[in-house]
Design an enzyme around this catalytic site. Structure first.
Site, PDB file in Angstrom:
ATOM      1  N   GLU A   1      13.282 -28.621 -11.679  1.00  0.00           N
ATOM      2  CA  GLU A   1      13.456 -28.721 -13.170  1.00  0.00           C
ATOM      3  C   GLU A   1      14.987 -29.409 -13.440  1.00  0.00           C
ATOM      4  O   GLU A   1      15.836 -28.824 -12.819  1.00  0.00           O
ATOM      5  CB  GLU A   1      13.774 -27.367 -13.714  1.00  0.00           C
ATOM      6  CG  GLU A   1      12.576 -26.427 -13.788  1.00  0.00           C
ATOM      7  CD  GLU A   1      11.453 -26.945 -14.752  1.00  0.00           C
ATOM      8  OE1 GLU A   1      11.867 -27.741 -15.499  1.00  0.00           O
ATOM      9  OE2 GLU A   1      10.382 -26.352 -14.682  1.00  0.00           O
TER      10      GLU A   1
ATOM     11  N   HIS B   1      10.346 -32.183 -13.484  1.00  0.00           N
ATOM     12  CA  HIS B   1      10.146 -31.442 -14.764  1.00  0.00           C
ATOM     13  C   HIS B   1      11.502 -31.187 -15.471  1.00  0.00           C
ATOM     14  O   HIS B   1      12.503 -31.726 -14.949  1.00  0.00           O
ATOM     15  CB  HIS B   1       9.568 -30.144 -14.810  1.00  0.00           C
ATOM     16  CG  HIS B   1       8.037 -30.232 -14.488  1.00  0.00           C
ATOM     17  ND1 HIS B   1       7.059 -29.964 -15.261  1.00  0.00           N
ATOM     18  CD2 HIS B   1       7.375 -30.302 -13.231  1.00  0.00           C
ATOM     19  CE1 HIS B   1       5.915 -30.138 -14.826  1.00  0.00           C
ATOM     20  NE2 HIS B   1       5.881 -30.370 -13.568  1.00  0.00           N
TER      21      HIS B   1
ATOM     22  N   TYR C   1      15.357 -44.343 -23.158  1.00  0.00           N
ATOM     23  CA  TYR C   1      14.003 -43.705 -22.546  1.00  0.00           C
ATOM     24  C   TYR C   1      13.241 -44.627 -23.002  1.00  0.00           C
ATOM     25  O   TYR C   1      13.148 -45.167 -24.332  1.00  0.00           O
ATOM     26  CB  TYR C   1      13.824 -42.257 -23.419  1.00  0.00           C
ATOM     27  CG  TYR C   1      14.535 -41.241 -22.362  1.00  0.00           C
ATOM     28  CD1 TYR C   1      14.482 -40.856 -21.472  1.00  0.00           C
ATOM     29  CD2 TYR C   1      15.814 -40.670 -23.456  1.00  0.00           C
ATOM     30  CE1 TYR C   1      15.205 -39.706 -20.813  1.00  0.00           C
ATOM     31  CE2 TYR C   1      16.308 -39.554 -23.112  1.00  0.00           C
ATOM     32  CZ  TYR C   1      16.278 -39.092 -21.649  1.00  0.00           C
ATOM     33  OH  TYR C   1      16.913 -38.239 -21.231  1.00  0.00           O
ATOM     34  N   HIS C   2      12.187 -45.164 -22.130  1.00  0.00           N
ATOM     35  CA  HIS C   2      11.205 -46.206 -22.553  1.00  0.00           C
ATOM     36  C   HIS C   2       9.910 -45.832 -22.807  1.00  0.00           C
ATOM     37  O   HIS C   2       9.492 -44.732 -22.294  1.00  0.00           O
ATOM     38  CB  HIS C   2      11.020 -47.140 -21.245  1.00  0.00           C
ATOM     39  CG  HIS C   2      12.199 -47.976 -21.212  1.00  0.00           C
ATOM     40  ND1 HIS C   2      12.426 -49.342 -21.706  1.00  0.00           N
ATOM     41  CD2 HIS C   2      13.500 -47.805 -20.590  1.00  0.00           C
ATOM     42  CE1 HIS C   2      13.695 -49.733 -21.485  1.00  0.00           C
ATOM     43  NE2 HIS C   2      14.136 -48.785 -20.715  1.00  0.00           N
TER      44      HIS C   2
ATOM     45  N   PHE D   1       5.690 -48.926   0.616  1.00  0.00           N
ATOM     46  CA  PHE D   1       5.333 -48.858   2.130  1.00  0.00           C
ATOM     47  C   PHE D   1       5.652 -50.236   2.550  1.00  0.00           C
ATOM     48  O   PHE D   1       6.059 -51.166   2.048  1.00  0.00           O
ATOM     49  CB  PHE D   1       3.826 -48.669   2.242  1.00  0.00           C
ATOM     50  CG  PHE D   1       2.867 -49.827   2.069  1.00  0.00           C
ATOM     51  CD1 PHE D   1       2.091 -50.622   2.858  1.00  0.00           C
ATOM     52  CD2 PHE D   1       2.883 -49.970   0.425  1.00  0.00           C
ATOM     53  CE1 PHE D   1       1.449 -51.598   2.490  1.00  0.00           C
ATOM     54  CE2 PHE D   1       1.884 -51.070   0.246  1.00  0.00           C
ATOM     55  CZ  PHE D   1       1.304 -51.793   1.043  1.00  0.00           C
TER      56      PHE D   1
ATOM     57  N   ARG E   1       3.971 -31.289 -25.867  1.00  0.00           N
ATOM     58  CA  ARG E   1       3.883 -30.899 -24.330  1.00  0.00           C
ATOM     59  C   ARG E   1       2.723 -31.154 -23.626  1.00  0.00           C
ATOM     60  O   ARG E   1       2.778 -31.957 -22.373  1.00  0.00           O
ATOM     61  CB  ARG E   1       4.205 -29.395 -24.219  1.00  0.00           C
ATOM     62  CG  ARG E   1       4.077 -28.928 -22.919  1.00  0.00           C
ATOM     63  CD  ARG E   1       4.145 -27.188 -22.961  1.00  0.00           C
ATOM     64  NE  ARG E   1       4.130 -26.616 -21.894  1.00  0.00           N
ATOM     65  CZ  ARG E   1       4.622 -26.103 -20.806  1.00  0.00           C
ATOM     66  NH1 ARG E   1       6.002 -26.476 -20.844  1.00  0.00           N
ATOM     67  NH2 ARG E   1       4.201 -25.222 -19.853  1.00  0.00           N
TER      68      ARG E   1
END
Length: 429
Positions: A390, A319, A135-136, A176, A248
């Site tokens: 989720e 999420h 995770y960055h 695009f 959160r």
């Protein structure tokens, strides 16, 4: 933040050097430790049991991680502090309510969940620091977006749509085919609304990479444009890396100086004021703010989407956790008139998954009513297909999905975009 967490601010478990985080953010704050905290799964089978559980949650200030319904029961997952574990066991046993411990020590899971690093170094071979094995931090993610914009100008436009409360840029990537001047129907994807859901920005950036850098996916750009916002809540995301892994909300100052932030997914302007699943308490994790779009993050995002609403035909917000494809309305168990169309497309997309099994259905029916969600708002302004996904898992790690799961989740999810793109390509602008 629950009261018990405020009392447990000790040495950092997220950075190699606690002082580095303090210096980086310019605030004198120590990181929250979750040593001894557990995650419990509690099953209730009657309204009476549910009412009693709610009383226990409120009395002992226990944080709810996840609520979901099955045919015969309701399952609630709770974050339980060490100080209340003993009394909760007694209360639940006396009420004959079944429970199980899903995570025995949160600190251990957090400590082992991601490679320890403050900032990644630039990979001179690729020109950026991104990969999908860890995770960055935001600097890596934004660095990658800038790299793509400068390297692939014929297919990538990096759009700064505003700034966060703490003055971080809010970036949307438009992907695009510049050789075509025809206005095409578009897909919107966002991640990182909730800071602690790290798998969300990881998947969003993986999708960006696949669309931009993998020639085999060029067909996805032929008839559809893509707008992807990998981190809608950059302040909260950074705070979750440096100080509180389970943060959160946003980081705006509220009327209670000790309780910062608004839940951005209770702040979108549809059925939010007085809505179910929200709170007027600034200390609540579902605090909806003083008004709809009170947060600069939700305000800027909504303004951008409204400006493209005639071309955006599908809204997808990422999420975790729970493995579910959720369909509006989420503010209550109410079904749009075209629910069957939305359900059919979601089921078709989910059928592409081979590793993870997802539930599909109305958001409020599968989980719980929650007003002010971005998917409800997107549907309300005329975007026909609007979904919340989720992501993994179903509770073994919850919000703390280990980094070793990033690639499996991303690789499993990406084929669903073929289904979404095929549908969007048939829609008129």
């Amino acid at each position: 933040m629950p009261t018990l967490l405020v009392l447990l601010m000790v040495s950092s478990v997220f950075t190699a050097d606690p002082s580095a985080a303090t210096e980086e953010f310019g605030i004198d704050e120590k990181a929250v430790s979750y040593s001894g905290f557990q995650v419990w799964s509690i099953t209730v089978r009657s309204n009476g049991e549910h009412k009693l559980l709610r009383q226990i949650i409120e009395q002992y200030d226990v944080e709810v991680w996840k609520e979901q319904k099955t045919d015969k029961a309701a399952i609630t997952e709770l974050l339980v502090a060490p100080q209340v574990q003993r009394v909760l066991k007694v209360k639940l046993t006396e009420a004959d309510i079944s429970y199980g411990i899903k995570i025995n020590d949160l600190h251990t899971v957090i400590d082992n969940g991601n490679e320890k690093h403050n900032m990644s170094s630039l990979n001179t071979k690729t020109g950026h620091s991104m990969d999908w094995t860890k995770y960055h931090r935001l600097a890596d993610i934004y660095g990658y977006l800038n790299y793509l914009a400068s390297t692939y100008p014929s297919r990538v436009e990096l759009i700064n749509i505003g700034t966060s409360y703490e003055k971080r840029p809010l970036y949307v990537v438009r992907i695009f085919n510049r050789s075509s001047s025809v206005v095409k129907p578009a897909v919107w994807i966002d991640g990182g609304i909730h800071a602690r859901e790290w798998i969300s920005p990881a998947l969003a950036t993986y999708i960006i990479r696949q669309l931009v850098e993998v020639p085999a996916n060029e067909a996805l750009l032929c008839n559809v444009d893509w707008f992807i916002m990998p981190v809608m809540n950059p302040d909260g995301y950074e705070y979750s890396h440096a100080f509180n892994r389970l943060w959160r909300k946003t980081r705006s100052v509220t009327s209670w100086t000790s309780c910062r932030g608004v839940d951005p997914n209770r702040n979108f302007g549809y059925k939010v004021m007085g809505g179910l699943g929200t709170s007027t308490n600034p200390c609540s994790d579902v605090y909806k703010g003083t008004r709809a779009f009170s947060e600069p993050e939700t305000f800027a995002t909504s303004n951008f989407i409204k400006g493209k609403a005639s071309s955006i035909k599908l809204y997808l917000t990422l999420h975790s956790y729970g493995q579910a494809a959720l369909i509006p309305w989420g503010y209550n168990v109410v079904y749009p008139s075209d629910y069957s169309d939305m359900l059919e497309l979601a089921k078709s997309a989910v059928s592409k998954f081979t590793k993870y099994r997802y539930r599909v259905g109305n958001a409020a029916a599968i989980y719980y009513p929650a007003a002010g969600g971005s998917d409800d708002w997107a549907k309300s302004i005329g975007i026909k297909y609007s979904y919340t996904f989720e992501l993994s898992d179903t509770g073994a790690y919850g919000f703390l999905l280990p980094a070793s799961n990033i690639l499996p989740v991303c690789q499993d999810f990406f084929p669903a975009l073929d289904v979404f793109a095929a549908k969007v390509a048939t829609m008129k602008v």
